[in-house]
Design a protein around this motif. Structure first.
Motif, PDB file in Angstrom:
ATOM      1  N   UNK A 198       1.432  -2.079  -0.943  1.00 50.21           N
ATOM      2  CA  UNK A 198       1.414  -2.242   0.508  1.00 50.21           C
ATOM      3  C   UNK A 198       2.548  -1.468   1.169  1.00 50.21           C
ATOM      4  N   UNK A 199       3.677  -1.346   0.498  1.00 49.74           N
ATOM      5  CA  UNK A 199       4.846  -0.676   1.063  1.00 49.74           C
ATOM      6  C   UNK A 199       4.740   0.847   1.051  1.00 49.74           C
ATOM      7  N   UNK A 200       4.091   1.394   0.064  1.00 52.09           N
ATOM      8  CA  UNK A 200       4.138   2.846  -0.177  1.00 52.09           C
ATOM      9  C   UNK A 200       3.742   3.724   1.013  1.00 52.09           C
ATOM     10  N   UNK A 201       2.726   3.377   1.794  1.00 49.36           N
ATOM     11  CA  UNK A 201       2.409   4.260   2.932  1.00 49.36           C
ATOM     12  C   UNK A 201       3.562   4.442   3.921  1.00 49.36           C
ATOM     13  N   UNK A 202       4.456   3.481   4.007  1.00 49.29           N
ATOM     14  CA  UNK A 202       5.608   3.621   4.912  1.00 49.29           C
ATOM     15  C   UNK A 202       6.489   4.793   4.510  1.00 49.29           C
ATOM     16  N   UNK A 203       6.515   5.103   3.237  1.00 49.95           N
ATOM     17  CA  UNK A 203       7.405   6.139   2.730  1.00 49.95           C
ATOM     18  C   UNK A 203       6.858   7.552   2.941  1.00 49.95           C
ATOM     19  N   UNK A 204       5.711   7.654   3.578  1.00 54.41           N
ATOM     20  CA  UNK A 204       5.127   8.966   3.861  1.00 54.41           C
ATOM     21  C   UNK A 204       5.692   9.584   5.131  1.00 54.41           C
ATOM     22  N   UNK A 205       6.445   8.816   5.904  1.00 54.85           N
ATOM     23  CA  UNK A 205       7.049   9.346   7.135  1.00 54.85           C
ATOM     24  C   UNK A 205       8.164  10.330   6.791  1.00 54.85           C
ATOM     25  N   UNK A 206       8.261  11.389   7.593  1.00 54.29           N
ATOM     26  CA  UNK A 206       9.315  12.380   7.388  1.00 54.29           C
ATOM     27  C   UNK A 206      10.681  11.855   7.818  1.00 54.29           C
ATOM     28  N   UNK A 207      10.710  11.038   8.853  1.00 53.69           N
ATOM     29  CA  UNK A 207      11.964  10.525   9.382  1.00 53.69           C
ATOM     30  C   UNK A 207      12.354   9.248   8.631  1.00 53.69           C
ATOM     31  N   UNK A 208      13.501   9.243   7.925  1.00 56.29           N
ATOM     32  CA  UNK A 208      13.893   8.078   7.137  1.00 56.29           C
ATOM     33  C   UNK A 208      13.976   6.772   7.936  1.00 56.29           C
ATOM     34  N   UNK A 209      14.514   6.813   9.147  1.00 53.02           N
ATOM     35  CA  UNK A 209      14.626   5.572   9.912  1.00 53.02           C
ATOM     36  C   UNK A 209      13.248   4.980  10.193  1.00 53.02           C
ATOM     37  N   UNK A 210      12.325   5.809  10.573  1.00 58.30           N
ATOM     38  CA  UNK A 210      10.961   5.327  10.841  1.00 58.30           C
ATOM     39  C   UNK A 210      10.344   4.750   9.565  1.00 58.30           C
ATOM     40  N   UNK A 211      10.562   5.412   8.443  1.00 55.49           N
ATOM     41  CA  UNK A 211      10.020   4.939   7.163  1.00 55.49           C
ATOM     42  C   UNK A 211      10.611   3.584   6.789  1.00 55.49           C
ATOM     43  N   UNK A 212      11.925   3.439   6.940  1.00 57.72           N
ATOM     44  CA  UNK A 212      12.587   2.183   6.576  1.00 57.72           C
ATOM     45  C   UNK A 212      12.093   1.053   7.478  1.00 57.72           C
ATOM     46  N   UNK A 243       5.851  -3.606   6.972  1.00 59.03           N
ATOM     47  CA  UNK A 243       4.789  -3.764   5.975  1.00 59.03           C
ATOM     48  C   UNK A 243       5.105  -4.916   5.026  1.00 59.03           C
ATOM     49  N   UNK A 244       6.361  -5.037   4.646  1.00 60.15           N
ATOM     50  CA  UNK A 244       6.735  -6.126   3.752  1.00 60.15           C
ATOM     51  C   UNK A 244       6.501  -7.479   4.424  1.00 60.15           C
ATOM     52  N   UNK A 245       7.011  -7.640   5.627  1.00 59.51           N
ATOM     53  CA  UNK A 245       6.827  -8.910   6.334  1.00 59.51           C
ATOM     54  C   UNK A 245       5.344  -9.171   6.595  1.00 59.51           C
ATOM     55  N   UNK A 246       4.592  -8.136   6.904  1.00 64.13           N
ATOM     56  CA  UNK A 246       3.143  -8.285   7.085  1.00 64.13           C
ATOM     57  C   UNK A 246       2.458  -8.714   5.802  1.00 64.13           C
ATOM     58  N   UNK A 305       9.391   3.460  -4.927  1.00 58.18           N
ATOM     59  CA  UNK A 305      10.259   3.092  -3.809  1.00 58.18           C
ATOM     60  C   UNK A 305      11.696   3.477  -4.128  1.00 58.18           C
ATOM     61  N   UNK A 306      12.147   3.157  -5.322  1.00 62.18           N
ATOM     62  CA  UNK A 306      13.513   3.497  -5.731  1.00 62.18           C
ATOM     63  C   UNK A 306      13.720   5.009  -5.709  1.00 62.18           C
ATOM     64  N   UNK A 307      12.740   5.760  -6.165  1.00 58.86           N
ATOM     65  CA  UNK A 307      12.850   7.227  -6.175  1.00 58.86           C
ATOM     66  C   UNK A 307      12.930   7.779  -4.754  1.00 58.86           C
TER      67      UNK A 307
END
Length: 182
Positions: free
Chosen positions: A66-80, A86-89, A120-122
């Motif tokens: 569920x979390x992985x799509x968030x990490x597709x954003x180019x901007x780190x703040x937006x991804x975090x 996504x986690x809370x959802x 996620x760690x990577x």
């Protein structure tokens, strides 16, 4: 039928955890709830601990997927921030699995958990290397970075608190923990 009975036992275990915690998951309760035989439980999982190990991995995989799509954003703040949302959802939407993960953290093999969490760690490690995020060892991402999200999730699961009400402040706190210094 083999897959069906295995799935029935896993689903029964999640229901039992939701109703009464880990102590409610007994072999007799599993057989009564799932409709499978005692022998079938042992055949598929070997033991109650074996069942918990399978259920932990499966539940943790659901969460991380569920979390992985968030990490597709180019901007780190937006991804975090999206990672937090996504986690809370996920916690709000899959409370049975979330309850299990919070109730049974020591049932997971650390190597299995690290393997599932590796993407996620990577991502965090690569952004830290670029200077876009503060560096943390992989083991610290969960307690240090996601700590505020975990505490809100625990309160939601225990008392029914609205996760939506804390999503933005939690995202602020998590971003504050990983934003580059300076």
């Amino acid at each position: 039928m083999r897959t069906t009975s295995r799935r029935a036992v896993l689903d029964a275990a999640l229901e039992l955890v939701a109703e009464g915690g880990l102590d409610a998951v007994t072999i007799s309760a599993l057989t009564a709830r799932s409709g499978v035989s005692n022998g079938s439980v042992y055949h598929h999982f070997g033991s109650r601990s074996g069942l918990f190990a399978v259920l932990y991995r499966e539940s943790f995989e659901h969460c991380v997927t569920t979390l992985l799509p968030a990490l597709e954003h180019d901007e780190p703040e937006r991804a975090v921030r999206e990672l937090v949302a996504r986690y809370l959802g996920w916690v709000a939407g899959d409370t049975g699995r979330a309850r299990f993960l919070y109730a049974a953290p020591l049932t997971a093999d650390p190597a299995v958990k690290a393997s599932v969490f590796q993407p996620v760690a990577a991502w965090f490690a690569a952004r830290a290397e670029e200077g876009a995020l503060r560096p943390y060892p992989p083991w610290a991402l969960d307690p240090v970075v996601m700590g505020p999200a975990h505490e809100c999730a625990r309160r939601h699961l225990a008392y029914g608190f609205d996760l939506g009400a804390c999503a933005e402040p939690v995202a602020d706190a998590v971003w504050g923990a990983v934003a580059p210094v300076g």
